[in-house]
Design a protein around this motif. Structure first.
Motif, mmCIF file in Angstrom:
data_model
loop_
_atom_site.group_PDB
_atom_site.id
_atom_site.type_symbol
_atom_site.label_atom_id
_atom_site.label_comp_id
_atom_site.label_asym_id
_atom_site.label_seq_id
_atom_site.Cartn_x
_atom_site.Cartn_y
_atom_site.Cartn_z
ATOM 1 N N HIS A 67 25.067 -20.541 28.628
ATOM 2 C CA HIS A 67 24.372 -21.833 28.557
ATOM 3 C C HIS A 67 25.232 -22.949 29.136
ATOM 4 N N HIS A 69 25.144 -26.340 32.292
ATOM 5 C CA HIS A 69 24.382 -27.169 33.244
ATOM 6 C C HIS A 69 25.362 -27.776 34.227
ATOM 7 N N LYS A 159 13.476 -20.204 30.367
ATOM 8 C CA LYS A 159 13.808 -21.230 29.373
ATOM 9 C C LYS A 159 12.690 -22.250 29.302
ATOM 10 N N HIS A 248 21.220 -23.316 21.320
ATOM 11 C CA HIS A 248 21.906 -24.366 20.542
ATOM 12 C C HIS A 248 21.333 -24.672 19.152
HETATM 13 ZN ZN LIG Z 1 21.383 -27.032 27.538
#
Ligand SMILES: [Zn+2]
Length: 479
Positions: A67, A69, A159, A248
């Motif tokens: 995970h 970005h 996702k 998360h």
């Molecule tokens: Zn994220």
């Protein structure tokens, strides 16, 4: 110029290290040949181009961050770490593979989105990587067919955001249809589980009252709304028949439905992220806009949840720990929201700190075992995201993605010494015992003695296997 840049390493022998994998913990030698582990045994009688004495050290599989970005546009700006700085930061922290989010813009085809993300990575990569597809728009029927075909390209996870209204959020129809596609295409569905509609109401009410400080980011996203969305996703996935991974997870309200689902044997998994074990809602209340450093979603919770999360990862209610690395400068980017918390770009750095923090406070303080740490940071991410056993373990035939970890090495975590471009660190000043000493990617030295040895372009895109399938070794490359 280091000669290791230009002369490919042919064979490497790691002598006498303590090999820690999810299922075992023992002392042995590891022989690496042409990018892969070719032999493991005690007192190996073999010659190699280079021999490393690892006595007193741990030999761990390279960590996998499911995970991150990197180079991501958000809130009118772009994350400060691109694939080069983000992956360098990962490498120093013992992470040798990550799965980043390729985000479909509204109206865009998945092919267009993937082209954009491959271009961001091209030429900059230091570690191996894959992409999840973030689905934002399925209104066009052709998108459903395109989504169903993505696993053939090695994109085997979808996702969906249940929050960020009018930006990334999808409605339940879109979520459910993606789940139905995943049930037949062999993809894993991932959700950001917060009730975006209710949050939107709470945010508008806060702003109308003049509540604009960073703390209101957390106060308008209460844990109940994470729990509600988590339970909704669990039930929808059950009806659609797809496997589900909740990203998360921060609090008891969301751990409970995941734990219940797992006790029933439903195909549900959850992850938490490093920051949720250490940061709390009090951090958002720091004066002088310092609280903005801790603005990410879901927000940091009441500190009572730290124990809930340690218990959840220890008992396998949660199966992985990622970073959700999404870095913005405090000075110049976070400050966009100086007068309005809704304009603070959401996210924080952390790719580099996960292994050290979880090792020191998890293993060092007796909350989890070394093997469980490896499971959470490498093996489970590899298994869930179609990388196992090529990655995520130390085994004959696996990629030689290895971390020689010195359990005695002392470091102080700081933005002054980290490798992210971010101007702050969420664990600033934290002293840890135990850190990577040497990091290998497919047998090549990535980081050694605090220096980055590999050059940009050396990381490879990995076509991941479908959910529940194994990923075989890549055919050996010619020297
Ligand atoms: Zn994220």
């Amino acid at each position: 110029m280091n000669c290791r840049d230009t002369v490919p390493l042919m064979s490497l022998l790691i002598r006498g290290g303590r090999i820690v994998i999810a299922a075992d913990d023992y002392v042995a030698d590891v022989l690496v040949d042409d990018e892969r582990i070719s032999l493991i045994g005690a007192g190996l009688d073999v010659q190699a181009d280079r021999t490393i004495d690892a006595s007193g050290k741990y030999v761990l599989p390279g960590c996998i961050d499911p995970h991150t970005h990197l180079d991501m546009p958000f809130g009118g700006t772009v994350t400060v770490d691109d694939f080069e700085s983000g992956q360098a930061s990962a490498a120093f922290g013992g992470t040798t593979c990550h799965v980043d989010f390729c985000i479909q813009a509204q109206g865009q085809t998945f092919a267009e989105a993937l082209e954009t993300w491959h271009a961001k990575a091209n030429g900059k990569t230091l570690i191996d990587y894959g992409f999840h597809i973030a689905v934002t728009d399925l209104r066009d029927e052709e998108r459903l067919e395109e989504l169903a075909a993505l696993p053939e390209q090695g994109i085997t996870s979808y996702k969906l955001f249940m929050a960020y209204k009018n930006v990334l959020q999808v409605d339940d129809e879109t979520l459910f249809r993606a789940m139905e596609v995943a049930a037949s295409s062999g993809a894993l569905v991932m959700v950001h589980a917060e009730n975006g509609d209710a949050i939107d109401v709470l945010v508008r009410e806060a702003l109308a009252r003049g509540d604009t400080a960073p703390i209101f980011h957390a106060l308008t996203r209460p844990p109940e709304l994470e729990g509600e969305a988590t339970n909704r996703a669990v039930q929808l996935a059950r009806i659609a028949g797809c496997p589900l991974y909740v990203v998360h997870v921060t609090c008891r309200e969301a751990v409970d439905p995941i734990r219940r689902a797992r006790e029933q044997g439903w195909r549900v998994w959850g992850e938490s992220c490093t920051q949720y074990f250490f940061r709390s809602i009090d951090d958002l209340a720091q004066p002088d806009f310092e609280g903005a450093k801790y603005v990410y979603s879901p927000p940091a919770r009441d500190a009572a949840n730290h124990a809930v999360l340690w218990d959840a990862v220890r008992t396998d209610a949660l199966s992985a720990i990622s970073t959700d690395h999404c870095s913005f400068l405090w000075d110049g980017q976070k400050t966009l929201g100086k007068d309005d918390f809704t304009k603070i770009p959401n996210g924080g750095p952390g790719l580099e700190d996960r292994l050290k923090m979880i090792h020191h406070f998890g293993v060092g303080e007796g909350r989890i075992t070394l093997s469980r740490m490896v499971d959470l940071l490498a093996t489970q991410p590899a298994k869930l995201f179609g990388l196992y056993p090529r990655k995520g373990t130390v085994a004959v035939g696996s990629d030689a993605d290895l971390v020689i970890f010195d359990p005695e090495r002392r470091e102080t975590i700081s933005a002054a010494s980290h490798h992210s471009r971010c101007d702050y660190n969420m664990y600033e000043g934290t002293e840890v015992v135990g850190a990577p000493e040497l990091v290998l990617l497919r047998g090549n030295v990535l980081v050694e003695d605090g220096e980055l040895v590999a050059s940009p372009g050396s990381g490879r895109f990995v076509r991941r296997a479908r959910f529940g399938e194994t990923l075989a070794a890549e055919p050996a490359t010619a020297p």
